[in-house]
Design an enzyme around this catalytic site. Structure first.
Site, PDB file in Angstrom:
ATOM      1  N   ASP A 167     -10.351  -4.959   2.388  1.00 13.64           N
ATOM      2  CA  ASP A 167     -10.596  -4.401   1.174  1.00 13.64           C
ATOM      3  C   ASP A 167     -10.791  -5.921   0.442  1.00 13.64           C
ATOM      4  O   ASP A 167     -10.829  -7.015   0.689  1.00 13.64           O
ATOM      5  CB  ASP A 167      -9.505  -3.819   0.549  1.00 13.64           C
ATOM      6  CG  ASP A 167      -8.113  -4.307   0.834  1.00 13.64           C
ATOM      7  OD1 ASP A 167      -8.020  -5.487   1.145  1.00 13.64           O
ATOM      8  OD2 ASP A 167      -7.087  -3.531   0.628  1.00 13.64           O
ATOM      9  N   ASP A 199       3.776   2.086  -2.643  1.00 11.65           N
ATOM     10  CA  ASP A 199       3.546   3.632  -2.657  1.00 11.65           C
ATOM     11  C   ASP A 199       2.829   4.207  -1.370  1.00 11.65           C
ATOM     12  O   ASP A 199       2.359   5.354  -1.438  1.00 11.65           O
ATOM     13  CB  ASP A 199       2.409   3.881  -3.785  1.00 11.65           C
ATOM     14  CG  ASP A 199       0.963   3.094  -3.590  1.00 11.65           C
ATOM     15  OD1 ASP A 199       0.873   2.586  -2.698  1.00 11.65           O
ATOM     16  OD2 ASP A 199       0.166   3.116  -4.423  1.00 11.65           O
ATOM     17  N   HIS A 217       0.387   3.125   0.453  1.00 15.04           N
ATOM     18  CA  HIS A 217      -1.051   3.006   0.852  1.00 15.04           C
ATOM     19  C   HIS A 217      -1.187   2.167   2.065  1.00 15.04           C
ATOM     20  O   HIS A 217      -0.566   1.320   2.050  1.00 15.04           O
ATOM     21  CB  HIS A 217      -1.817   2.660  -0.388  1.00 15.04           C
ATOM     22  CG  HIS A 217      -1.754   1.058  -0.996  1.00 15.04           C
ATOM     23  ND1 HIS A 217      -1.921   0.573  -2.299  1.00 15.04           N
ATOM     24  CD2 HIS A 217      -1.345  -0.085  -0.122  1.00 15.04           C
ATOM     25  CE1 HIS A 217      -1.633  -0.564  -2.397  1.00 15.04           C
ATOM     26  NE2 HIS A 217      -1.392  -0.945  -1.036  1.00 15.04           N
ATOM     27  N   GLU A 219      -5.260   4.598  -2.123  1.00 18.08           N
ATOM     28  CA  GLU A 219      -4.057   5.085  -2.984  1.00 18.08           C
ATOM     29  C   GLU A 219      -3.563   6.571  -2.662  1.00 18.08           C
ATOM     30  O   GLU A 219      -4.435   7.284  -2.152  1.00 18.08           O
ATOM     31  CB  GLU A 219      -4.363   4.669  -4.405  1.00 18.08           C
ATOM     32  CG  GLU A 219      -4.843   3.373  -4.707  1.00 18.08           C
ATOM     33  CD  GLU A 219      -3.517   2.430  -4.677  1.00 18.08           C
ATOM     34  OE1 GLU A 219      -2.445   2.582  -3.956  1.00 18.08           O
ATOM     35  OE2 GLU A 219      -3.585   1.411  -5.248  1.00 18.08           O
TER      36      GLU A 219
HETATM   37  P1  PGA Z   1       2.029  -7.003   0.203  1.00 19.25           P
HETATM   38  O1  PGA Z   1       0.868  -5.990  -0.034  1.00 19.25           O
HETATM   39  O2  PGA Z   1       1.771  -7.420   1.537  1.00 19.25           O
HETATM   40  O3  PGA Z   1       1.578  -8.205  -0.621  1.00 19.25           O
HETATM   41  O4  PGA Z   1       3.326  -6.356  -0.044  1.00 19.25           O
HETATM   42  C1  PGA Z   1       0.749  -4.761   0.904  1.00 19.25           C
HETATM   43  C2  PGA Z   1      -0.141  -3.934   0.594  1.00 19.25           C
HETATM   44  O5  PGA Z   1      -0.202  -3.582  -0.658  1.00 19.25           O
HETATM   45  O6  PGA Z   1      -0.951  -3.352   1.452  1.00 19.25           O
END
Ligand code: PGA
Length: 261
Positions: A67, A136, A138, A143
């Site tokens: 992404d 959350d 994802h 999302e």
């Molecule tokens: P993070 O993000 O590794 O910075 O916790 C993970 C994600 O949002 O997939």
């Protein structure tokens, strides 16, 4: 799904790096799916160390990132282009022309997304997709509410994700609201999945993804539908798993298990 719980973030990162090395040792021209965020930093550090000290070779590797934020130039310090260059690509030998990261600045998103999907296919598909998980639930920027058959597309970030990622930006208002992300369907087509999670703030999402129902409300739960998904956790992220004793038992018994391949 295999669930492997390590005591620390460093141990988790080393174990995950061994998985990447295993793929490269059997297929030097593997296609790797890359992730960003704080989670894979330890994994990338370990791969860089293995490249430097043990000759782990990326010269035939192709990579596709999950992404990118919309509206950030590749040179922006919070863009995923910048992140990947600083934390991985500048330290290893992936050929520049083999690196694919979604564009956050195209003026035609639908055609860019279709092209990205097509490039993955033309390169033979992703052999191993590295994943993190959002608080959350994802995966990539899929999302809650995303279709479990979704493809690469533009996505509006959830408020929770914007909150979570605000720590990387000077001001909360600077966090982009839109992103371009591989879909859940795109991710599920990778031959193997490798999800890492660490820290207490991931414990709920990890438990929901591994032990909850398969639901578009927790897109990481789609990993339950994949035949070759491994989840590497530190003990904080494993804190809410009900079946933890069983996962540990499987790991303990692994050396004596009958081999079938
Ligand atoms: P993070 O993000 O590794 O910075 O916790 C993970 C994600 O949002 O997939």
């Amino acid at each position: 799904m295999e669930v492997i719980i390590k005591a620390t973030y460093e141990d988790m990162s080393r174990a995950a790096a061994q998985e990447v090395a295993r793929i490269l040792n059997t297929k030097p021209n593997a296609v790797l799916g890359m992730a960003t965020g704080s989670t894979p930093l330890g994994l990338y550090r370990e791969l860089v160390r293995m490249h430097r000290d043990e000759g782990l070779d990326f010269s035939q590797v192709t990579t596709f990132n999950l992404d990118e934020y919309v509206g950030l130039r590749p040179s922006h310090p919070q863009s995923y282009h910048f992140f990947m260059h600083e934390n991985f690509f500048k330290h290893v030998n992936v050929p520049k022309q083999n690196i694919y990261i979604p564009s956050g600045s195209t003026n035609n998103y639908p055609s860019f997304c279709a092209w990205y999907e097509q490039r993955i296919e033309e390169c033979g598909g992703i052999d191993l997709q590295i994943l993190g998980i959002g608080s959350d639930g994802h995966v990539a920027f899929n999302e809650p509410g995303s279709s479990l058959t979704s493809r690469t597309r533009l996505k509006t970030l959830a408020r929770q994700t914007i909150e979570d990622n605000a720590r990387f930006f000077e001001r909360r208002e600077d966090v982009p609201i839109y992103a371009i992300t591989m879909g859940v369907g795109t991710i599920l087509e990778a031959r193997e999945l490798l999800l890492c999670a660490n820290g207490k703030n991931k414990a709920w999402a990890v438990a929901a993804a591994i032990e909850g129902p398969v639901t578009g409300m927790v897109t990481a739960s789609a990993l339950q539908m994949h035949p070759h998904a491994k989840v590497f956790l530190d003990s904080d992220a494993a804190g809410e798993l009900k079946m933890r004793a069983y996962y540990d038992w499987i790991e303990e018994r692994r050396p004596g298990a009958p081999r079938y391949n």
